[in-house]
Design an enzyme around this catalytic site. Structure first.
Site, PDB file in Angstrom:
ATOM      1  CE  LYS A  59      -3.902   1.752   2.802  1.00 34.50           C
ATOM      2  NZ  LYS A  59      -4.770   1.418   3.942  1.00 34.50           N
TER       3      LYS A  59
ATOM      4  CB  SER B 106      -8.053   3.174   3.082  1.00 32.30           C
ATOM      5  OG  SER B 106      -7.157   2.613   4.040  1.00 32.30           O
TER       6      SER B 106
ATOM      7  CB  SER C 274      -8.198   0.302   5.965  1.00 28.34           C
ATOM      8  OG  SER C 274      -8.875   1.521   6.000  1.00 28.34           O
TER       9      SER C 274
END
Lengths: 67, 471
Positions: B81, B159, B183
């Site tokens: 990420k 996310s 997330s």
């Protein structure tokens, strides 16, 4: 981890540029006039909810939070 | 190299590397080409790093030739990420104000993976600023909306959108995501992959974007629970660079965890009423599989706290402090989602007494969970109560008008478990309208092995985790 120098490839630059335009498109769809009062309201409601929640006076905050 | 490779679990890839079925260079090249070709289709790719990974792969091949084995992740490429810093390269946090940011340090988790010969193939997309302040648009990301490999009109979840969609589409064997509140669990559920949220403090956050110091966790998103265990084994451990580090390591040994037949698993029967009707058959069948493992399912009640107000106050206050200089500058208006902008600004008004009240209540929450885990070993609930929403609709769009069940069940398990720092895992348990449905397990702090053991047993009995999205 081997750290290379700061050179970016052409592909990386293209991705970065495309990313900028995606963000602008998203901003254009937005509804900023309703977001501000909703955000303020949420903070106020959260504060009211927590204020109503009774806790023993001896309760210490989970400082240095550890599971 | 056949398509099977792109959907193979880590242990299988590593075994084939050792057998010289293919080299690490060949593996990295194949995944790199796929990630660069298909990543943009899902808006999953933030920064390709194939060239660097290839040079690492050459070194790994040399080690493998000399039988210098460094564990099951050796030679395996992965994605991270884009909130994890990779020194000398852009780390954008998914947000325009940080689009050109280059940080000096490499995140501890990336260094740990490098140490065992795992190869960073690319940075993956995310909701801007990990969505913490509160977003309502799937498009709140530098790369645009994370698209779901199972249906491109649907959201990948957030996310950690890129890590989940990239694993689901076979663009990387595994990825690192992060969770402050949901997330990892949410995108794993929406994309039909397995995501593990570790106990708070088990994995170093050094080099990760801070959003909420007392809630942020880094964790793996993989194809299987076993893969999550292998990755957690490597990335966990104390780190003096992370003030929240628990100073504990994790040894992946599910064989020493309680057997499913010895486990008591708490659930809330009312959850099936909360679940969207189309997801109920999958969830009910999944509960039956859990029962078939021998696990004793017992009805429990989630402790009663004002979860929404608590998580909103803690994230709001901490994020407002982290991003104070952004909020008070004009640059905040460069964020893609007006809700993020306004929520960040409004959070500056959270008072110290409100924040401290929330933190005091967290102390009580931990106690309540300790009591709950005296009764059961784990909790089970739907990861999400509906399938991935359409990217074209606001994420807070009202759902169908259905009568509300009388009790909340485990509806708030995600914020509750995050506030208490508890580990959780989401794994695919079926489909509804062609989209994945996920089940989550939550356990006591530092009890990742029982979670992984039960999830692995579920995956031995089902094949949902082996399904592939349309080509």
């Amino acid at each position: 981890m081997k750290v290379s120098n700061l050179k970016l490839t052409r592909r990386q630059l293209v991705i970065a540029a495309a990313a900028g335009s995606a963000a602008l498109k998203a901003s254009a769809q937005a509804e900023p006039q309703t977001a501000a009062p909703a955000a303020t309201d949420k903070v106020r409601q959260n504060a009211e909810t927590l204020a109503k929640f009774a806790i023993p006076i001896s309760t210490e905050p989970a400082f240095q939070f550890k599971a | 190299m056949t398509d099977d490779v792109f959907f193979a679990p880590i242990s299988d890839l590593n075994a084939r590397l050792k057998k010289r079925e293919f080299s690490s260079v060949e593996l990295v090249k194949a995944f790199g080409e796929r990630l660069e070709k298909l990543g943009p289709r899902y808006n999953a790719l933030a920064l390709p790093l194939t060239k660097i990974a290839l040079s690492g792969a050459k070194a790994v091949d040399g080690d493998l030739k000399r039988e210098r084995y460094r564990g099951p992740l050796q030679g395996i490429p992965f994605g991270a990420k884009d909130l994890l810093s990779f020194a000398g390269h852009p780390t954008t946090w998914g947000a325009k104000p940080y689009a050109t940011q280059i940080l000096p340090d490499t995140a501890t988790v990336l260094t740990k993976l490098d140490d065992v010969g795992s190869l960073l193939l690319g940075k993956l997309s995310m909701i801007e600023l990990a969505g913490g302040p509160g977003y309502r648009l799937a498009s709140a990301s530098l790369q645009g909306p994370g698209l779901n490999p199972w249906d491109l009109t649907r959201w990948a979840g957030g996310s950690s959108s890129g890590p989940a969609s990239a694993v689901a589409a076979g663009l990387v064997p595994f990825a690192l995501g992060s969770e402050t509140s949901g997330s990892i669990i949410t995108p794993a559920a929406f994309c039909g992959v397995t995501g593990l949220r570790p106990t708070y403090g088990l994995v170093s956050r050094f080099g990760a974007m801070p959003l909420s110091w007392t809630l942020d966790k880094i964790g793996p998103i993989c194809r299987t629970a076993e893969d999550c265990g292998l990755v957690l084994h490597v990335i966990s451990g104390g780190d003096s660079n992370d003030p929240g580090s628990a100073g504990k390591g994790f040894y992946y040994a599910p064989e020493f965890a309680k057997k499913p037949a010895e486990m008591k698993v708490g659930f809330a029967a009312v959850d099936s009423e909360w679940a969207d009707p189309e997801t109920r058959p999958a969830l009910e069948a999944a509960m039956k599989v859990l029962r078939d493992t021998g696990a004793n399912l017992v009805e429990v009640k989630l402790p009663d706290y004002p979860w929404g107000a608590l998580i909103g106050t803690v994230i709001g206050a901490e994020a407002a402090s982290v991003f104070e200089s952004l909020i008070t500058s004009e640059q905040v208006h460069e964020l893609a989602d007006p809700s993020q902008i306004e929520n960040l600004k409004a959070a500056l008004a959270i008072t110290s007494t409100q924040y401290l009240k929330a933190m005091r209540i967290r102390a009580l929450i931990k106690k309540s969970f300790r009591e709950l885990f005296d009764q059961v070993d784990l909790l089970v609930a739907p990861s999400r109560y509906a399938v991935a929403p359409k990217v074209s609709e606001p994420l807070d769009a009202a759902g169908p008008n259905r009568p509300q069940p009388a009790t909340p069940g485990m509806r708030s398990l995600i914020p509750a478990a995050n506030l208490a720092g508890l580990p959780g895992i989401s794994f695919p348990c079926g489909f509804a309208s062609g989209l994945p449905v996920g089940l989550q397990l939550v356990g006591p702090p530092f009890r990742e092995n029982p979670l992984l053991a039960l999830a692995s047993e579920f995956q031995r009995r089902t094949d949902w985790h082996k399904r592939r999205p349309p080509a």
